[in-house]
Motif scaffolding. Structure first.
Motif, PDB file in Angstrom:
ATOM      1  N   GLY A   1      25.559   3.259  -3.652  1.00 42.13           N
ATOM      2  CA  GLY A   1      24.802   4.139  -4.516  1.00 42.13           C
ATOM      3  C   GLY A   1      23.983   5.124  -3.692  1.00 42.13           C
ATOM      4  O   GLY A   1      24.161   5.286  -2.489  1.00 42.13           O
ATOM      5  N   LYS A   2      23.027   5.768  -4.356  1.00 40.63           N
ATOM      6  CA  LYS A   2      22.187   6.755  -3.690  1.00 40.63           C
ATOM      7  C   LYS A   2      21.078   6.124  -2.877  1.00 40.63           C
ATOM      8  O   LYS A   2      20.448   6.774  -2.065  1.00 40.63           O
ATOM      9  N   ILE A   3      20.781   4.822  -3.156  1.00 39.70           N
ATOM     10  CA  ILE A   3      19.731   4.141  -2.418  1.00 39.70           C
ATOM     11  C   ILE A   3      20.317   3.566  -1.136  1.00 39.70           C
ATOM     12  O   ILE A   3      21.378   2.954  -1.142  1.00 39.70           O
ATOM     13  N   GLY A   4      19.618   3.749  -0.020  1.00 38.51           N
ATOM     14  CA  GLY A   4      20.126   3.278   1.268  1.00 38.51           C
ATOM     15  C   GLY A   4      20.201   1.770   1.331  1.00 38.51           C
ATOM     16  O   GLY A   4      19.562   1.064   0.557  1.00 38.51           O
ATOM     17  N   GLU A   5      20.990   1.287   2.282  1.00 40.26           N
ATOM     18  CA  GLU A   5      21.152  -0.146   2.425  1.00 40.26           C
ATOM     19  C   GLU A   5      19.876  -0.777   2.979  1.00 40.26           C
ATOM     20  O   GLU A   5      19.221  -0.218   3.843  1.00 40.26           O
ATOM     21  N   GLY A   6      19.615  -1.985   2.511  1.00 40.40           N
ATOM     22  CA  GLY A   6      18.427  -2.689   2.978  1.00 40.40           C
ATOM     23  C   GLY A   6      17.440  -2.922   1.856  1.00 40.40           C
ATOM     24  O   GLY A   6      17.704  -2.666   0.679  1.00 40.40           O
ATOM     25  N   VAL A   7      16.285  -3.423   2.210  1.00 42.40           N
ATOM     26  CA  VAL A   7      15.252  -3.721   1.215  1.00 42.40           C
ATOM     27  C   VAL A   7      14.605  -2.419   0.745  1.00 42.40           C
ATOM     28  O   VAL A   7      14.152  -1.627   1.563  1.00 42.40           O
ATOM     29  N   PRO A   8      14.570  -2.164  -0.576  1.00 40.76           N
ATOM     30  CA  PRO A   8      13.909  -0.949  -1.070  1.00 40.76           C
ATOM     31  C   PRO A   8      12.436  -0.915  -0.667  1.00 40.76           C
ATOM     32  O   PRO A   8      11.795  -1.956  -0.505  1.00 40.76           O
ATOM     33  N   ILE A   9      11.905   0.278  -0.530  1.00 44.83           N
ATOM     34  CA  ILE A   9      10.534   0.475  -0.038  1.00 44.83           C
ATOM     35  C   ILE A   9       9.677   1.116  -1.126  1.00 44.83           C
ATOM     36  O   ILE A   9      10.117   2.047  -1.808  1.00 44.83           O
ATOM     37  N   ILE A  10       8.476   0.594  -1.286  1.00 46.89           N
ATOM     38  CA  ILE A  10       7.455   1.190  -2.143  1.00 46.89           C
ATOM     39  C   ILE A  10       6.307   1.648  -1.247  1.00 46.89           C
ATOM     40  O   ILE A  10       5.813   0.866  -0.431  1.00 46.89           O
ATOM     41  N   LEU A  11       5.891   2.892  -1.396  1.00 40.35           N
ATOM     42  CA  LEU A  11       4.794   3.434  -0.589  1.00 40.35           C
ATOM     43  C   LEU A  11       3.497   3.428  -1.400  1.00 40.35           C
ATOM     44  O   LEU A  11       3.491   3.763  -2.584  1.00 40.35           O
ATOM     45  N   VAL A  12       2.402   3.045  -0.738  1.00 42.28           N
ATOM     46  CA  VAL A  12       1.072   3.096  -1.346  1.00 42.28           C
ATOM     47  C   VAL A  12       0.162   3.901  -0.428  1.00 42.28           C
ATOM     48  O   VAL A  12       0.405   3.984   0.782  1.00 42.28           O
ATOM     49  N   PRO A  13      -0.910   4.497  -0.967  1.00 43.03           N
ATOM     50  CA  PRO A  13      -1.827   5.256  -0.109  1.00 43.03           C
ATOM     51  C   PRO A  13      -2.554   4.349   0.873  1.00 43.03           C
ATOM     52  O   PRO A  13      -2.802   3.172   0.599  1.00 43.03           O
ATOM     53  N   SER A  14      -2.905   4.913   2.010  1.00 45.37           N
ATOM     54  CA  SER A  14      -3.691   4.161   2.993  1.00 45.37           C
ATOM     55  C   SER A  14      -5.184   4.349   2.787  1.00 45.37           C
ATOM     56  O   SER A  14      -5.993   3.677   3.422  1.00 45.37           O
ATOM     57  N   ALA A  15      -5.565   5.282   1.903  1.00 43.82           N
ATOM     58  CA  ALA A  15      -6.986   5.539   1.643  1.00 43.82           C
ATOM     59  C   ALA A  15      -7.564   4.469   0.738  1.00 43.82           C
ATOM     60  O   ALA A  15      -6.905   3.982  -0.183  1.00 43.82           O
ATOM     61  N   PHE A  16      -8.827   4.083   0.988  1.00 42.58           N
ATOM     62  CA  PHE A  16      -9.462   3.016   0.213  1.00 42.58           C
ATOM     63  C   PHE A  16      -9.932   3.491  -1.154  1.00 42.58           C
ATOM     64  O   PHE A  16     -10.236   2.668  -2.014  1.00 42.58           O
ATOM     65  N   GLN A  17     -10.023   4.814  -1.387  1.00 44.65           N
ATOM     66  CA  GLN A  17     -10.540   5.282  -2.666  1.00 44.65           C
ATOM     67  C   GLN A  17      -9.512   5.159  -3.795  1.00 44.65           C
ATOM     68  O   GLN A  17      -9.828   5.400  -4.948  1.00 44.65           O
ATOM     69  N   THR A  18      -8.277   4.763  -3.481  1.00 40.75           N
ATOM     70  CA  THR A  18      -7.281   4.529  -4.506  1.00 40.75           C
ATOM     71  C   THR A  18      -7.362   3.078  -4.959  1.00 40.75           C
ATOM     72  O   THR A  18      -7.838   2.204  -4.237  1.00 40.75           O
ATOM     73  N   LEU A  19      -6.895   2.801  -6.167  1.00 41.10           N
ATOM     74  CA  LEU A  19      -7.006   1.444  -6.708  1.00 41.10           C
ATOM     75  C   LEU A  19      -6.031   0.481  -6.052  1.00 41.10           C
ATOM     76  O   LEU A  19      -6.363  -0.661  -5.781  1.00 41.10           O
ATOM     77  N   LEU A  20      -4.805   0.934  -5.795  1.00 39.19           N
ATOM     78  CA  LEU A  20      -3.782   0.049  -5.245  1.00 39.19           C
ATOM     79  C   LEU A  20      -3.550   0.375  -3.769  1.00 39.19           C
ATOM     80  O   LEU A  20      -3.259   1.519  -3.417  1.00 39.19           O
ATOM     81  N   THR A  21      -3.677  -0.630  -2.917  1.00 36.35           N
ATOM     82  CA  THR A  21      -3.510  -0.461  -1.475  1.00 36.35           C
ATOM     83  C   THR A  21      -2.611  -1.567  -0.935  1.00 36.35           C
ATOM     84  O   THR A  21      -2.175  -2.456  -1.672  1.00 36.35           O
TER      85      THR A  21
END
Length: 412
Positions: free
Chosen positions: A243-263
């Motif tokens: 498919g269009k997704i590369g091989e391997g474990v899918p990746i989810i990115l989150v912000p590195s800044a602490f002012q966001t709720l999810l880190t």
């Protein structure tokens, strides 16, 4: 004489120096003695009856500015007289006015005369002499010689109130001195984390080992069943290869800044267990150790089989290789343009066509916090600041959106 009239009489005569308080009683020279907590007939505009202790403290400290008076009253742990009641109460106590619509003489008048052995007298057909230390041996009925036959009209509630000695008021109860509720939160969080760790450690170790080390075609895909992991994958599995997704474990990115709720610190608890834990609490519990990568898992239903899917969560896009970007399926946006600096995409349109975007916010935050985000093709996920039982619904919404996106992307 009732306590309000006694205080007015001593105030007009200029004999407030003879009004003294000893322990839980207030004495008016050698004439009267009342319980300091007894309610007077003067009703506040807020609806409550002022106690004698409050009125005595007020009239003796009337010369103070109201703010200073409030502070002094609180320091002595005495409920203060409110600002709207100051003038009418002062004018009545000093004799400038003879009556007020705030005065309700409907309570029994229960003075303790110091001339006798501290007894109270009530008249309701018979006279009842009751000492301050109330018991059956101290009650005597006099008058018509009928004993207790005419006691049905006695206001027993007033008798109880006259003997009450409150230890704390409402404000003192709400102060919660020497109570540390933050430690309760930390303690409960630790217990929850330990429970989650015990339940998922074996499952996590088995899945991560297969995804990262075996190198088979089904990398990034979980194995069916709730009782453990099979050495051979079942036929019905979510196949992304090709498919269009590369091989391997899918990746989810989150912000590195602490002012966001999810880190990177609290994403696992939210996505796996549907529980939002503030980042600062997690950082403190982890002693400041910053994980480079976190693995989260989700169970999906596929043709009556359960599929456990694993995702890698990262917060450093700059560390991704060119081939890693093909595995990125989702990003939690901060709402700032600089978050996408040096990303291998030309604009936001391309980013959110290839990657599903989420924006986490508190439901009562201002609209301005999401003003920029609303211009992007991202899903806004709202959670409550205090109602943690609602977190699970928000987490499930993220998974549903992500599953739908991955399915459509793999089939495109």
């Amino acid at each position: 004489m009732d306590p309000l009239s006694a205080l007015r009489d001593f105030t007009i005569r200029g004999e407030l120096d003879k009004v003294t308080q000893t322990e839980n009683e207030i004495r008016f020279g050698s004439d009267y003695t009342f319980a300091s907590s007894i309610e007077t007939p003067f009703r506040s505009k807020q609806g409550n009856l002022y106690t004698l202790q409050t009125l005595v403290f007020f009239i003796k400290n009337y010369s103070l500015k109201h703010t200073e008076y409030i502070q002094t009253a609180r320091a002595h742990r005495i409920p203060p007289v409110t600002l709207p009641d100051r003038k009418p109460l002062f004018e009545y106590l000093t004799g400038k006015i003879d009556s007020s619509d705030q005065i309700e003489f409907h309570l029994p008048q229960n003075p303790n005369s110091l001339d006798g052995p501290h007894k109270e007298t009530f008249t309701n057909g018979d006279e009842i002499l009751r000492s301050n230390n109330y018991n059956s041996n101290n009650v005597t009925a006099v008058g018509d010689g009928k004993g207790f036959e005419n006691l049905e009209n006695v206001d027993y509630l007033a008798l109880i109130r006259a003997a009450e000695k409150p230890l704390k008021d409402r404000e003192q109860l709400l102060e919660c001195k020497n109570s540390d509720f933050y430690s309760v939160l930390v303690s409960s969080t630790r217990r929850e984390e330990e429970r989650q760790r015990i339940e998922s450690q074996q499952r996590k170790d088995g899945l991560v080992a297969k995804n990262r080390l075996m190198g088979v075609d089904e990398r990034g895909l979980g194995y069916g069943g709730d009782e453990g992991f099979e050495t051979t994958p079942k036929p019905k599995m979510l196949q992304l290869k090709g498919g269009k997704i590369g091989e391997g474990v899918p990746i989810i990115l989150v912000p590195s800044a602490f002012q966001t709720l999810l880190t990177i610190y609290n994403v696992k608890e939210f996505l796996e267990d549907g529980v939002y834990i503030p980042t600062d609490v997690k950082v403190k519990n982890m002693n400041g150790v910053r994980p480079e990568c976190v693995t989260v898992q989700k169970k999906f239903s596929r043709d009556r089989d359960q599929v456990v899917k694993a995702y890698e969560v990262r917060d450093k896009p700059s560390a991704l290789k060119a081939e890693d970007w093909d595995r990125v399926v989702a990003v939690f946006v901060l709402g700032k343009e600089w978050q996408f600096k040096d990303w291998p995409f030309k604009d936001h349109v391309e980013i959110f066509n290839k990657i599903i975007g989420f924006f986490m916010r508190f439901e009562d935050d201002s609209v301005e916090s999401a003003k920029i985000v609303k211009q992007w093709n991202v899903k806004i996920i709202s959670i409550s600041k205090n109602k943690r039982h609602q977190d699970r619904a928000a987490a499930l919404e993220v998974w549903d959106r992500l599953e739908e996106f991955v399915r459509s992307r793999s089939h495109s």
